[in-house]
Motif scaffolding. Structure first.
Motif, short mmCIF file in Angstrom:
data_model
loop_
_atom_site.label_atom_id
_atom_site.label_comp_id
_atom_site.label_asym_id
_atom_site.label_seq_id
_atom_site.Cartn_x
_atom_site.Cartn_y
_atom_site.Cartn_z
N UNK A 106 -85.78 65.36 -78.40
CA UNK A 106 -84.81 64.33 -78.06
C UNK A 106 -84.31 64.50 -76.64
N UNK A 107 -84.26 63.39 -75.92
CA UNK A 107 -83.72 63.40 -74.56
C UNK A 107 -84.72 63.75 -73.48
N UNK A 108 -85.96 63.94 -73.87
CA UNK A 108 -86.98 64.30 -72.88
C UNK A 108 -88.15 63.34 -72.97
N UNK A 109 -89.05 63.46 -72.00
CA UNK A 109 -90.29 62.67 -72.02
C UNK A 109 -91.36 63.43 -72.78
N UNK A 110 -92.37 62.68 -73.21
CA UNK A 110 -93.50 63.31 -73.87
C UNK A 110 -94.19 64.30 -72.93
N UNK A 117 -92.66 66.16 -78.29
CA UNK A 117 -91.43 65.47 -77.90
C UNK A 117 -90.21 66.17 -78.49
#
Lengths: 111, 115
Positions: free
Chosen positions: A95-99, A93
């Motif tokens: 910040x600001x994204x999906x797993x 992960x």
């Protein structure tokens, strides 16, 4: 292009022994790494995570190790139990994204 | 406990049908996700949403669309189902956390078979 790789599709271990599941990643910008466990016909459940600024995190029988220089992490389960038999997914992960998940490793613990 | 509920555990649909997969979460989470799980391919992100009426494409959005009219509900739509969309579909939610991710809470999944 796979950013999170689990190169071992399966692992078999005897009860009481250590299970080591491995994961490699390509993007040095990831902030956190997580492990999920999945039983058949159920959704994945969160197991343990580690920040990119740490090299180890421990929770009971589960320990995750992070080697940033090698872009490698591993999940250690000690001692392994038959109930640990499941598919384990490594995820990354930022910040600001999906797993982003790996393909998973099927762990079989025999008694 | 956070609960993510997917309306169907098993679905069988015909090729060409329009299919709706529904997901509801009860903890006021801002973020919701749709993944599909296939043997040997792991979990692949289809779409996600950070807020009502907002959506972002994931890694494999082709053939899918989504709808988020209310915060608690995130729907995945297969516009014209095809056999290669036979899969396990997993919905997840998580609060907005800023600098640290909380673990996603997943639903139990919908096993979709397209014949």
């Amino acid at each position: 292009d796979q950013q999170v790789k689990q190169n071992s599709p399966s692992l078999s271990v005897q009860e009481g022994r250590i299970s080591i599941l491995n994961c490699d990643y390509t993007n040095s910008m990831f902030d956190y790494f997580l492990w999920y466990k999945k039983y058949p016909a159920e959704g994945p459940t969160f197991l343990i995570s580690i920040s990119s600024i740490k090299d180890k995190n421990e929770d009971g029988r589960f320990t995750v190790f992070l080697n940033k220089s090698a872009k490698h992490l591993s999940l250690h389960i000690v001692p392994s139990q038959p109930g640990d038999s499941a598919v384990y997914f490594c995820a990354a992960w930022m910040a600001g994204t999906a797993l982003i998940f790996g393909k998973g490793t099927t762990l079989s613990v025999s008694s | 406990d956070v609960k993510v509920t997917q309306s169907s555990r098993y679905l069988v649909k015909r090729t060409g049908e329009k299919v709706f997969l529904e997901c509801v979460q009860d903890m006021d989470h801002e973020n919701m996700f749709w993944y599909r799980q296939d043997p040997g391919l792991g979990l692949r992100l289809i779409y996600f949403s950070y807020d009502v009426k907002m959506k972002e494409k994931g890694d494999i959005p082709e053939g899918y669309s989504v709808s988020r009219e209310k915060k608690e509900r995130f729907s995945l739509i297969l516009e014209s189902a095809s056999t290669n969309q036979t899969s396990m579909y997993l919905c997840a939610s998580t609060p907005t956390t800023g600098a640290k991710p909380y673990g996603y809470t997943f639903g139990s999944g919908t096993r979709l078979t397209v014949v």
